[in-house]
Design a protein around this motif. Sequence first.
Motif, PDB file in Angstrom:
ATOM      1  N   PRO A  83      -8.358  -3.626   0.991  1.00 50.18           N
ATOM      2  CA  PRO A  83      -7.309  -2.729   0.469  1.00 50.18           C
ATOM      3  C   PRO A  83      -7.612  -2.151  -0.910  1.00 50.18           C
ATOM      4  O   PRO A  83      -7.421  -0.940  -1.109  1.00 50.18           O
ATOM      5  CB  PRO A  83      -6.057  -3.628   0.455  1.00 50.18           C
ATOM      6  N   THR A  91      -8.417  -1.130   9.625  1.00 44.49           N
ATOM      7  CA  THR A  91      -8.929  -2.395   9.097  1.00 44.49           C
ATOM      8  C   THR A  91      -7.878  -3.498   9.063  1.00 44.49           C
ATOM      9  O   THR A  91      -8.155  -4.585   8.533  1.00 44.49           O
ATOM     10  CB  THR A  91      -9.479  -2.187   7.678  1.00 44.49           C
ATOM     11  N   LEU A  92      -6.675  -3.262   9.609  1.00 47.95           N
ATOM     12  CA  LEU A  92      -5.631  -4.293   9.600  1.00 47.95           C
ATOM     13  C   LEU A  92      -6.072  -5.608  10.244  1.00 47.95           C
ATOM     14  O   LEU A  92      -5.775  -6.682   9.707  1.00 47.95           O
ATOM     15  CB  LEU A  92      -4.375  -3.760  10.286  1.00 47.95           C
ATOM     16  N   LEU A 152      -6.741   2.127   6.340  1.00 43.11           N
ATOM     17  CA  LEU A 152      -5.906   0.928   6.229  1.00 43.11           C
ATOM     18  C   LEU A 152      -5.459   0.423   7.590  1.00 43.11           C
ATOM     19  O   LEU A 152      -5.476  -0.790   7.854  1.00 43.11           O
ATOM     20  CB  LEU A 152      -4.689   1.230   5.349  1.00 43.11           C
ATOM     21  N   LEU A 209      -7.884   1.907  -1.484  1.00 39.14           N
ATOM     22  CA  LEU A 209      -6.988   2.551  -2.442  1.00 39.14           C
ATOM     23  C   LEU A 209      -7.755   3.064  -3.659  1.00 39.14           C
ATOM     24  O   LEU A 209      -7.376   4.075  -4.255  1.00 39.14           O
ATOM     25  CB  LEU A 209      -5.907   1.562  -2.871  1.00 39.14           C
ATOM     26  N   ALA A 244      -3.834  -3.734  -7.300  1.00 35.90           N
ATOM     27  CA  ALA A 244      -3.553  -4.903  -6.471  1.00 35.90           C
ATOM     28  C   ALA A 244      -3.186  -6.133  -7.290  1.00 35.90           C
ATOM     29  O   ALA A 244      -2.703  -7.129  -6.740  1.00 35.90           O
ATOM     30  CB  ALA A 244      -4.761  -5.220  -5.592  1.00 35.90           C
ATOM     31  N   PRO A 266       0.810  -1.232   0.000  1.00 41.61           N
ATOM     32  CA  PRO A 266       0.000   0.000   0.000  1.00 41.61           C
ATOM     33  C   PRO A 266       0.838   1.274   0.000  1.00 41.61           C
ATOM     34  O   PRO A 266       0.456   2.274  -0.632  1.00 41.61           O
ATOM     35  CB  PRO A 266      -0.836  -0.114   1.288  1.00 41.61           C
ATOM     36  N   TRP A 326      -7.811  -7.937   7.899  1.00 38.32           N
ATOM     37  CA  TRP A 326      -7.061  -8.529   6.801  1.00 38.32           C
ATOM     38  C   TRP A 326      -6.709  -9.998   7.065  1.00 38.32           C
ATOM     39  O   TRP A 326      -6.309 -10.714   6.152  1.00 38.32           O
ATOM     40  CB  TRP A 326      -5.767  -7.745   6.558  1.00 38.32           C
TER      41      TRP A 326
END
Length: 311
Positions: A163, A149-150, A146, A167, A212, A90, A153
């Motif tokens: 992600p 919200t880790l 980001l 983005l 991505a 990212p 993931w």
Amino acid sequence: MSKVLDALWRAIGYCFMPRVIFLSMLPVLLLGTVSTALAWFFWEPAAAAMTALVVDAPLLGDAIAWLDTWTGGVLRHVIGPLLLLVAVVPVLIIAALLLVSALMAPTLIGLVGRRRFEALERRGPLAWWRALGWTLGSIGAALAALVLTLPLWLIPPLALLLPPLILGWLTYRVMAHDVLAEHADAAERTALLREHRTPLLAIGVTCGYLGAAPSLIWAFGVLALPMAPLLLPVYVWLYTLVEVFAALWFAHYMLAALDARRQAAPVLQPLRVEIEPVDGVPMPGAPALPSSASPSASSSSSSLPNPPLLP
């Protein structure tokens, strides 16, 4: 949808122009050199630190140890580089977006404007500090999303969904605003970003998933992870191409929407009032008629009897 697709095909065609290909090399040289140098000196220590952080964690370490028994001890060696790569990707995408926005976006937008919308009036530009504030505010919001919200993931479907969405939202915010900064005034920018929010977000999310896509290189296996420092320039080049394509896509769509909005706006003509004299009496603001040109006055004077002569 037809306007989005029309802008899509035009953006693809512009990507093959020699001038666009040459300009796309500038961010690659800058960002590729910096990322390669950092990876050469800091990749292995950072990967080792990430592995120690995960393995020594109270709950996560036990889960990694349990999964490591199912993978024959491979997971312990790849979890650090894999998480480091997830954190770096990212950052590389955002850095490529910033470089394209700063170095290439004005040239690309000007190229589209000259070739398709030569008669479109430029009512900007926006003050540089306002544009910089908009970009930095959008990047700050994306980074906060980001980070928040880790934990999600770790869930495989959300790791593939969140992600690119974040983005893509960032790409939509930065690129759409950059396109309108030169050609539109404040009222037009606000109206267009509000009216076309859904198609613009769709374009941004599509570009987010395209950004991505280079991460699929690591799907070939864990053997690709040790080659990550060598593959970073390739990553940067692919990200730069995606951001260049996004800038062209947004430029074609937004300038076409701005041109259509101005053509549909009614043109106000000044009101012209014709003032006619009534019975030979001029109205206020109207020029007075000469006495010889007034038919009623001449007819009335001829009908009067002659005055008698005095002795």
